[in-house]
Design an enzyme around this catalytic site. Structure first.
Site, PDB file in Angstrom:
ATOM      1  CG  ASP A   1      -0.216   0.101   2.548  1.00 25.63           C
ATOM      2  OD1 ASP A   1       0.794  -0.608   2.719  1.00 25.63           O
ATOM      3  OD2 ASP A   1      -0.656   0.864   3.424  1.00 25.63           O
TER       4      ASP A   1
ATOM      5  CD  GLU B   1       4.424   0.196   6.882  1.00 29.77           C
ATOM      6  OE1 GLU B   1       5.359   0.405   7.682  1.00 29.77           O
ATOM      7  OE2 GLU B   1       4.007   1.075   6.085  1.00 29.77           O
TER       8      GLU B   1
END
Length: 417
Positions: free
Chosen positions: A87, A182
Protein backbone atom coordinates in the site's frame (compact mmCIF):
# COMPACT_ATOMS: atom_id res chain seq x y z
CA UNK A 1 31.86 -12.28 -2.93
CA UNK A 2 28.67 -12.29 -5.01
CA UNK A 3 28.43 -9.77 -7.80
CA UNK A 4 24.85 -8.93 -8.68
CA UNK A 5 24.98 -8.56 -12.45
CA UNK A 6 23.76 -5.19 -13.67
CA UNK A 7 20.03 -5.49 -14.27
CA UNK A 8 19.14 -1.85 -13.71
CA UNK A 9 16.83 -1.65 -16.74
CA UNK A 10 14.91 -4.75 -15.67
CA UNK A 11 14.69 -3.49 -12.08
CA UNK A 12 13.51 -0.08 -13.26
CA UNK A 13 10.82 -1.58 -15.50
CA UNK A 14 9.60 -3.77 -12.64
CA UNK A 15 9.38 -0.75 -10.33
CA UNK A 16 7.53 1.32 -12.96
CA UNK A 17 4.93 -1.45 -13.34
CA UNK A 18 4.24 -1.48 -9.62
CA UNK A 19 3.98 2.28 -8.99
CA UNK A 20 1.43 2.68 -11.79
CA UNK A 21 -1.01 0.50 -9.82
CA UNK A 22 -2.97 2.57 -7.28
CA UNK A 23 -2.74 0.87 -3.88
CA UNK A 24 -3.53 3.69 -1.46
CA UNK A 25 -4.84 2.37 1.85
CA UNK A 26 -7.75 3.88 3.80
CA UNK A 27 -7.69 4.25 7.61
CA UNK A 28 -11.46 4.75 7.72
CA UNK A 29 -12.15 1.36 6.14
CA UNK A 30 -12.92 -1.64 8.35
CA UNK A 31 -12.06 -4.27 5.73
CA UNK A 32 -8.78 -6.15 5.22
CA UNK A 33 -7.26 -5.03 2.97
CA UNK A 34 -8.67 -1.57 3.63
CA UNK A 35 -8.93 -1.01 -0.14
CA UNK A 36 -9.56 -3.86 -2.55
CA UNK A 37 -7.37 -2.21 -5.21
CA UNK A 38 -4.33 -3.35 -3.23
CA UNK A 39 -5.15 -6.85 -4.45
CA UNK A 40 -4.61 -5.67 -8.03
CA UNK A 41 -0.90 -5.34 -7.29
CA UNK A 42 -0.95 -8.56 -5.29
CA UNK A 43 -2.22 -10.45 -8.33
CA UNK A 44 0.56 -9.00 -10.49
CA UNK A 45 3.20 -10.01 -7.96
CA UNK A 46 1.85 -13.54 -7.68
CA UNK A 47 1.80 -13.95 -11.47
CA UNK A 48 5.41 -12.78 -11.70
CA UNK A 49 6.51 -15.04 -8.84
CA UNK A 50 4.86 -18.05 -10.48
CA UNK A 51 6.48 -17.20 -13.80
CA UNK A 52 9.95 -17.09 -12.22
CA UNK A 53 9.41 -20.46 -10.52
CA UNK A 54 8.03 -19.72 -7.05
CA UNK A 55 5.54 -22.55 -7.21
CA UNK A 56 3.54 -21.84 -4.03
CA UNK A 57 3.07 -18.11 -4.64
CA UNK A 58 -0.48 -17.01 -3.81
CA UNK A 59 -2.66 -14.11 -2.72
CA UNK A 60 -4.90 -14.81 0.26
CA UNK A 61 -8.36 -13.39 1.03
CA UNK A 62 -6.89 -10.58 3.14
CA UNK A 63 -4.56 -9.31 0.43
CA UNK A 64 -1.29 -10.90 1.62
CA UNK A 65 1.14 -12.42 -0.87
CA UNK A 66 3.14 -15.49 0.23
CA UNK A 67 5.85 -17.39 -1.59
CA UNK A 68 8.78 -19.76 -0.98
CA UNK A 69 12.18 -20.13 -2.63
CA UNK A 70 13.39 -23.61 -1.58
CA UNK A 71 16.85 -23.91 -0.07
CA UNK A 72 19.65 -25.36 -2.21
CA UNK A 73 22.05 -26.45 0.52
CA UNK A 74 22.51 -29.49 2.74
CA UNK A 75 23.07 -27.25 5.76
CA UNK A 76 20.42 -26.62 8.41
CA UNK A 77 19.85 -22.92 7.75
CA UNK A 78 17.27 -20.75 9.55
CA UNK A 79 14.34 -19.83 7.33
CA UNK A 80 14.65 -16.15 6.37
CA UNK A 81 11.76 -13.97 5.20
CA UNK A 82 11.96 -10.77 3.15
CA UNK A 83 8.96 -8.48 3.58
CA UNK A 84 7.63 -5.30 1.97
CA UNK A 85 4.24 -3.62 1.89
CA UNK A 86 2.05 -2.99 -1.13
CA UNK A 87 0.00 0.00 0.00
CA UNK A 88 0.88 3.66 -0.34
CA UNK A 89 0.13 6.43 2.13
CA UNK A 90 -3.33 8.02 2.48
CA UNK A 91 -1.52 11.37 2.86
CA UNK A 92 -1.10 11.93 -0.90
CA UNK A 93 -2.78 10.55 -4.01
CA UNK A 94 -1.32 7.39 -5.53
CA UNK A 95 -3.68 7.32 -8.53
CA UNK A 96 -2.33 7.70 -12.06
CA UNK A 97 1.30 7.86 -10.98
CA UNK A 98 3.59 8.87 -13.86
CA UNK A 99 7.13 7.79 -12.96
CA UNK A 100 9.90 9.82 -14.57
CA UNK A 101 13.59 8.94 -14.71
CA UNK A 102 16.12 11.76 -14.53
CA UNK A 103 19.25 10.24 -16.07
CA UNK A 104 22.73 11.13 -14.84
CA UNK A 105 21.64 13.56 -12.13
CA UNK A 106 23.89 16.64 -12.16
CA UNK A 107 23.06 18.26 -8.84
CA UNK A 108 20.61 20.84 -10.16
CA UNK A 109 17.06 21.32 -8.87
CA UNK A 110 14.55 18.88 -10.34
CA UNK A 111 11.38 20.66 -11.48
CA UNK A 112 8.54 18.18 -11.93
CA UNK A 113 6.70 18.62 -15.24
CA UNK A 114 3.04 18.40 -14.21
CA UNK A 115 3.38 20.98 -11.43
CA UNK A 116 6.33 23.34 -11.67
CA UNK A 117 5.79 24.34 -8.04
CA UNK A 118 7.03 20.89 -7.01
CA UNK A 119 10.82 21.17 -7.01
CA UNK A 120 13.41 18.82 -5.53
CA UNK A 121 16.13 21.13 -4.24
CA UNK A 122 19.59 19.92 -3.31
CA UNK A 123 19.64 22.07 -0.17
CA UNK A 124 16.38 20.49 1.01
CA UNK A 125 17.11 16.87 0.04
CA UNK A 126 20.55 16.33 1.56
CA UNK A 127 20.92 12.77 0.26
CA UNK A 128 20.77 14.04 -3.33
CA UNK A 129 24.38 15.20 -2.96
CA UNK A 130 25.40 11.51 -2.97
CA UNK A 131 23.46 10.83 -6.17
CA UNK A 132 25.50 12.83 -8.70
CA UNK A 133 25.74 10.73 -11.86
CA UNK A 134 22.96 8.38 -10.77
CA UNK A 135 19.48 7.99 -12.25
CA UNK A 136 16.74 9.53 -10.08
CA UNK A 137 13.11 8.44 -10.34
CA UNK A 138 10.32 10.83 -9.32
CA UNK A 139 6.61 11.14 -10.01
CA UNK A 140 5.38 13.91 -12.31
CA UNK A 141 4.31 16.39 -9.63
CA UNK A 142 0.65 15.56 -8.97
CA UNK A 143 1.03 12.34 -6.94
CA UNK A 144 3.44 10.57 -4.66
CA UNK A 145 5.79 8.13 -6.37
CA UNK A 146 5.13 5.03 -4.28
CA UNK A 147 8.78 4.11 -3.71
CA UNK A 148 7.53 3.59 -0.15
CA UNK A 149 7.35 0.65 -0.47
CA UNK A 150 7.22 -0.44 -4.09
CA UNK A 151 10.98 0.03 -4.23
CA UNK A 152 11.15 -2.73 -1.61
CA UNK A 153 8.75 -4.90 -3.59
CA UNK A 154 10.80 -4.52 -6.78
CA UNK A 155 14.05 -5.24 -4.94
CA UNK A 156 12.78 -8.42 -3.31
CA UNK A 157 11.27 -9.60 -6.60
CA UNK A 158 14.52 -8.88 -8.46
CA UNK A 159 16.56 -10.68 -5.79
CA UNK A 160 14.23 -13.68 -5.97
CA UNK A 161 14.61 -13.85 -9.76
CA UNK A 162 18.39 -13.54 -9.45
CA UNK A 163 18.68 -16.34 -6.88
CA UNK A 164 16.47 -18.66 -8.91
CA UNK A 165 18.58 -18.05 -12.02
CA UNK A 166 21.87 -18.54 -10.14
CA UNK A 167 21.59 -21.79 -8.15
CA UNK A 168 25.34 -21.74 -7.48
CA UNK A 169 24.58 -19.10 -4.82
CA UNK A 170 23.84 -21.20 -1.76
CA UNK A 171 21.01 -20.28 0.58
CA UNK A 172 18.47 -21.81 2.90
CA UNK A 173 14.71 -21.67 2.46
CA UNK A 174 13.58 -18.11 1.74
CA UNK A 175 10.09 -16.86 2.41
CA UNK A 176 8.48 -13.86 0.73
CA UNK A 177 5.75 -11.82 2.41
CA UNK A 178 4.05 -8.80 0.88
CA UNK A 179 1.55 -7.05 3.14
CA UNK A 180 -1.35 -4.60 2.71
CA UNK A 181 -2.19 -1.63 4.95
CA UNK A 182 1.21 -0.99 6.53
CA UNK A 183 0.76 2.75 6.11
CA UNK A 184 -2.31 2.71 8.37
CA UNK A 185 -0.70 0.52 11.04
CA UNK A 186 -2.53 -2.68 10.12
CA UNK A 187 0.08 -4.36 7.93
CA UNK A 188 0.36 -7.58 9.89
CA UNK A 189 -3.13 -7.79 11.40
CA UNK A 190 -3.97 -10.87 9.33
CA UNK A 191 -0.47 -12.19 8.59
CA UNK A 192 -0.37 -15.96 9.05
CA UNK A 193 3.05 -16.53 10.63
CA UNK A 194 2.42 -20.24 11.05
CA UNK A 195 1.85 -20.59 7.31
CA UNK A 196 4.82 -18.33 6.61
CA UNK A 197 7.09 -20.58 8.66
CA UNK A 198 10.06 -18.20 8.95
CA UNK A 199 12.57 -17.96 11.80
CA UNK A 200 13.79 -14.42 11.13
CA UNK A 201 12.85 -11.66 8.73
CA UNK A 202 13.96 -8.39 7.18
CA UNK A 203 11.62 -5.64 6.03
CA UNK A 204 13.01 -3.81 2.99
CA UNK A 205 11.53 -0.41 3.72
CA UNK A 206 14.34 1.91 4.80
CA UNK A 207 15.63 5.16 3.41
CA UNK A 208 19.32 6.02 3.06
CA UNK A 209 21.69 3.77 1.12
CA UNK A 210 23.43 1.32 3.46
CA UNK A 211 21.10 1.82 6.42
CA UNK A 212 19.95 -0.95 8.73
CA UNK A 213 17.47 -0.10 11.44
CA UNK A 214 17.00 -2.11 14.61
CA UNK A 215 15.02 0.41 16.64
CA UNK A 216 11.66 2.11 16.20
CA UNK A 217 9.40 4.35 18.19
CA UNK A 218 7.05 2.78 20.67
CA UNK A 219 3.59 3.97 19.77
CA UNK A 220 0.17 4.48 21.32
CA UNK A 221 -2.98 6.12 20.09
CA UNK A 222 -5.24 8.29 22.26
CA UNK A 223 -8.91 8.94 21.59
CA UNK A 224 -10.11 12.00 23.53
CA UNK A 225 -13.86 12.57 23.67
CA UNK A 226 -15.35 15.73 25.18
CA UNK A 227 -18.98 15.60 26.31
CA UNK A 228 -20.13 19.21 26.45
CA UNK A 229 -23.47 20.84 27.20
CA UNK A 230 -25.53 21.88 24.20
CA UNK A 231 -28.18 24.60 24.24
CA UNK A 232 -30.00 26.76 21.72
CA UNK A 233 -27.46 29.46 20.83
CA UNK A 234 -30.09 32.15 21.29
CA UNK A 235 -30.68 31.09 24.88
CA UNK A 236 -27.27 29.60 25.78
CA UNK A 237 -25.99 32.15 28.30
CA UNK A 238 -24.87 30.38 31.46
CA UNK A 239 -25.82 27.01 29.99
CA UNK A 240 -23.79 26.04 26.93
CA UNK A 241 -20.36 24.45 27.29
CA UNK A 242 -19.34 23.80 23.68
CA UNK A 243 -17.36 20.58 23.25
CA UNK A 244 -15.75 22.08 20.14
CA UNK A 245 -14.42 25.07 22.08
CA UNK A 246 -13.26 22.89 24.98
CA UNK A 247 -11.31 20.69 22.61
CA UNK A 248 -9.88 23.76 20.87
CA UNK A 249 -8.66 25.04 24.26
CA UNK A 250 -6.97 21.71 24.92
CA UNK A 251 -5.22 21.69 21.55
CA UNK A 252 -4.08 25.28 22.06
CA UNK A 253 -2.60 24.34 25.43
CA UNK A 254 -0.35 21.62 23.99
CA UNK A 255 3.41 22.36 24.20
CA UNK A 256 4.70 24.25 21.18
CA UNK A 257 8.47 24.15 21.73
CA UNK A 258 8.70 20.50 22.80
CA UNK A 259 6.69 17.27 22.58
CA UNK A 260 5.49 18.11 19.09
CA UNK A 261 6.75 16.74 15.75
CA UNK A 262 7.69 20.24 14.58
CA UNK A 263 10.07 20.72 17.54
CA UNK A 264 11.60 17.26 18.04
CA UNK A 265 14.24 15.08 16.39
CA UNK A 266 16.55 12.18 17.18
CA UNK A 267 15.32 10.23 20.19
CA UNK A 268 12.78 12.85 21.30
CA UNK A 269 9.16 11.77 21.48
CA UNK A 270 5.96 13.73 20.88
CA UNK A 271 2.20 14.19 21.28
CA UNK A 272 0.54 14.75 17.92
CA UNK A 273 -3.17 15.42 17.18
CA UNK A 274 -4.07 13.82 13.86
CA UNK A 275 -7.83 14.38 13.57
CA UNK A 276 -10.59 16.54 15.07
CA UNK A 277 -14.34 16.56 14.59
CA UNK A 278 -17.52 17.18 16.52
CA UNK A 279 -20.43 19.40 17.47
CA UNK A 280 -21.29 21.50 20.49
CA UNK A 281 -22.55 18.48 22.42
CA UNK A 282 -19.66 16.12 21.70
CA UNK A 283 -16.27 16.47 20.03
CA UNK A 284 -13.45 14.02 19.49
CA UNK A 285 -9.73 14.22 18.73
CA UNK A 286 -7.33 11.42 17.85
CA UNK A 287 -3.69 11.66 18.93
CA UNK A 288 -0.59 9.60 18.27
CA UNK A 289 1.95 9.37 21.09
CA UNK A 290 5.54 8.41 20.24
CA UNK A 291 8.82 7.77 22.07
CA UNK A 292 11.65 5.25 22.03
CA UNK A 293 11.13 4.47 25.73
CA UNK A 294 7.87 2.95 26.96
CA UNK A 295 8.16 4.82 30.27
CA UNK A 296 8.38 8.15 28.43
CA UNK A 297 5.40 7.15 26.31
CA UNK A 298 3.38 6.86 29.53
CA UNK A 299 4.70 10.22 30.71
CA UNK A 300 3.58 11.91 27.48
CA UNK A 301 0.10 10.42 27.89
CA UNK A 302 0.00 11.71 31.47
CA UNK A 303 1.08 15.15 30.23
CA UNK A 304 -1.78 15.18 27.74
CA UNK A 305 -4.35 14.05 30.28
CA UNK A 306 -3.14 16.63 32.83
CA UNK A 307 -3.69 19.35 30.21
CA UNK A 308 -7.20 17.99 29.64
CA UNK A 309 -7.96 17.99 33.38
CA UNK A 310 -6.70 21.56 33.78
CA UNK A 311 -8.83 22.86 30.89
CA UNK A 312 -11.90 20.97 32.10
CA UNK A 313 -11.87 22.92 35.38
CA UNK A 314 -13.37 25.84 33.49
CA UNK A 315 -16.26 23.66 32.28
CA UNK A 316 -17.80 22.07 35.41
CA UNK A 317 -20.78 20.53 33.65
CA UNK A 318 -18.78 18.77 30.94
CA UNK A 319 -16.90 15.48 31.04
CA UNK A 320 -14.21 13.74 29.05
CA UNK A 321 -13.16 10.21 28.06
CA UNK A 322 -9.47 9.42 27.54
CA UNK A 323 -8.82 6.07 25.84
CA UNK A 324 -5.27 4.81 25.19
CA UNK A 325 -4.71 2.08 22.59
CA UNK A 326 -1.33 0.37 22.23
CA UNK A 327 -0.12 0.37 18.62
CA UNK A 328 3.43 -1.03 18.51
CA UNK A 329 6.60 -1.16 20.60
CA UNK A 330 10.30 -0.54 20.01
CA UNK A 331 11.57 -3.64 18.22
CA UNK A 332 15.06 -3.22 19.71
CA UNK A 333 13.85 -5.02 22.84
CA UNK A 334 13.42 -8.16 20.74
CA UNK A 335 16.27 -7.73 18.26
CA UNK A 336 18.89 -7.31 20.98
CA UNK A 337 18.22 -10.96 21.87
CA UNK A 338 19.24 -12.07 18.35
CA UNK A 339 22.45 -10.19 17.46
CA UNK A 340 23.17 -12.45 14.48
CA UNK A 341 20.25 -10.93 12.55
CA UNK A 342 21.83 -7.49 12.63
CA UNK A 343 25.38 -8.84 12.21
CA UNK A 344 24.42 -10.70 9.03
CA UNK A 345 22.61 -7.64 7.70
CA UNK A 346 25.62 -5.43 8.37
CA UNK A 347 27.95 -7.89 6.64
CA UNK A 348 25.60 -8.10 3.65
CA UNK A 349 25.68 -4.31 3.28
CA UNK A 350 29.49 -4.34 3.48
CA UNK A 351 29.69 -6.99 0.75
CA UNK A 352 27.60 -4.72 -1.46
CA UNK A 353 30.46 -2.24 -1.21
CA UNK A 354 28.69 0.09 1.20
CA UNK A 355 29.35 1.53 4.63
CA UNK A 356 26.61 0.22 6.97
CA UNK A 357 24.65 2.88 8.81
CA UNK A 358 22.93 1.55 11.93
CA UNK A 359 19.98 3.82 12.61
CA UNK A 360 16.78 4.30 14.59
CA UNK A 361 13.43 4.96 12.93
CA UNK A 362 11.28 7.89 14.00
CA UNK A 363 8.30 5.78 13.06
CA UNK A 364 7.42 2.12 12.74
CA UNK A 365 7.46 -0.71 10.24
CA UNK A 366 5.73 -4.04 9.85
CA UNK A 367 8.91 -5.35 11.47
CA UNK A 368 8.00 -3.63 14.75
CA UNK A 369 4.91 -5.76 15.22
CA UNK A 370 6.35 -8.87 13.58
CA UNK A 371 9.19 -8.82 16.11
CA UNK A 372 6.73 -8.89 19.00
CA UNK A 373 4.64 -11.55 17.25
CA UNK A 374 7.61 -13.93 17.34
CA UNK A 375 9.35 -13.07 14.06
CA UNK A 376 12.39 -10.85 14.83
CA UNK A 377 12.61 -8.38 11.97
CA UNK A 378 14.93 -5.39 11.46
CA UNK A 379 14.62 -2.97 8.54
CA UNK A 380 16.99 -2.70 5.55
CA UNK A 381 17.26 0.27 3.19
CA UNK A 382 15.15 0.35 0.03
CA UNK A 383 16.44 3.75 -1.10
CA UNK A 384 13.13 5.62 -0.82
CA UNK A 385 13.24 9.32 0.13
CA UNK A 386 10.74 12.13 0.89
CA UNK A 387 7.97 9.56 1.13
CA UNK A 388 4.26 10.37 1.58
CA UNK A 389 4.49 13.43 -0.65
CA UNK A 390 4.87 14.68 -4.22
CA UNK A 391 8.65 15.12 -3.88
CA UNK A 392 9.24 11.42 -3.23
CA UNK A 393 12.25 9.99 -5.08
CA UNK A 394 14.50 6.96 -5.36
CA UNK A 395 17.75 6.20 -7.16
CA UNK A 396 17.98 3.25 -9.55
CA UNK A 397 21.54 2.59 -8.39
CA UNK A 398 20.47 2.54 -4.72
CA UNK A 399 17.75 0.05 -5.58
CA UNK A 400 20.31 -2.15 -7.28
CA UNK A 401 22.46 -2.09 -4.13
CA UNK A 402 19.41 -3.15 -2.11
CA UNK A 403 18.96 -6.15 -4.43
CA UNK A 404 22.59 -7.09 -3.91
CA UNK A 405 22.19 -6.74 -0.13
CA UNK A 406 19.17 -9.07 -0.11
CA UNK A 407 21.08 -11.69 -2.10
CA UNK A 408 24.04 -11.33 0.25
CA UNK A 409 21.86 -11.78 3.34
CA UNK A 410 20.49 -15.06 1.99
CA UNK A 411 23.99 -16.31 1.22
CA UNK A 412 25.55 -15.20 4.52
CA UNK A 413 22.96 -17.08 6.59
CA UNK A 414 23.91 -20.22 4.64
CA UNK A 415 27.64 -19.60 5.13
CA UNK A 416 27.22 -19.19 8.88
CA UNK A 417 24.94 -22.18 9.39
Amino acid sequence: MITYSNKEQQLQERFFRYVKIDTQSDPASKTCPSTMKQKNLGKVLVAELLEMGVEDAHLDEFGYVYGTIPGNTEKDVPVICFCSHMDTSPDCSGANVKPIIHKNYNGEDLVLPDDHAIVLKLNEHKDLKDQIGNDIITASGTTLLGADNKAGLAEIMEAAAFLLKNPEIKHGTIKILFTPDEEIGRGVDKADLKKLGADFAYTIDGETLGSIEDETFSADGVKLTINGVSAHPGFAKGKMESAIKILADILSALPKDRLTPEATSGKEGFIHPVSFHGQAEQAEAQFIIRDFEDELLEQHEATLENIVKEIMKAYPNSTYEFKVTAQYRNMKKILDKYPQIIANGVEAIKRAGLVPKKQSIRGGTDGSRLSFMGLPCPNIFAGEHAFHGKQEWVSVQDMEKAVQTIVNIANIWEENA
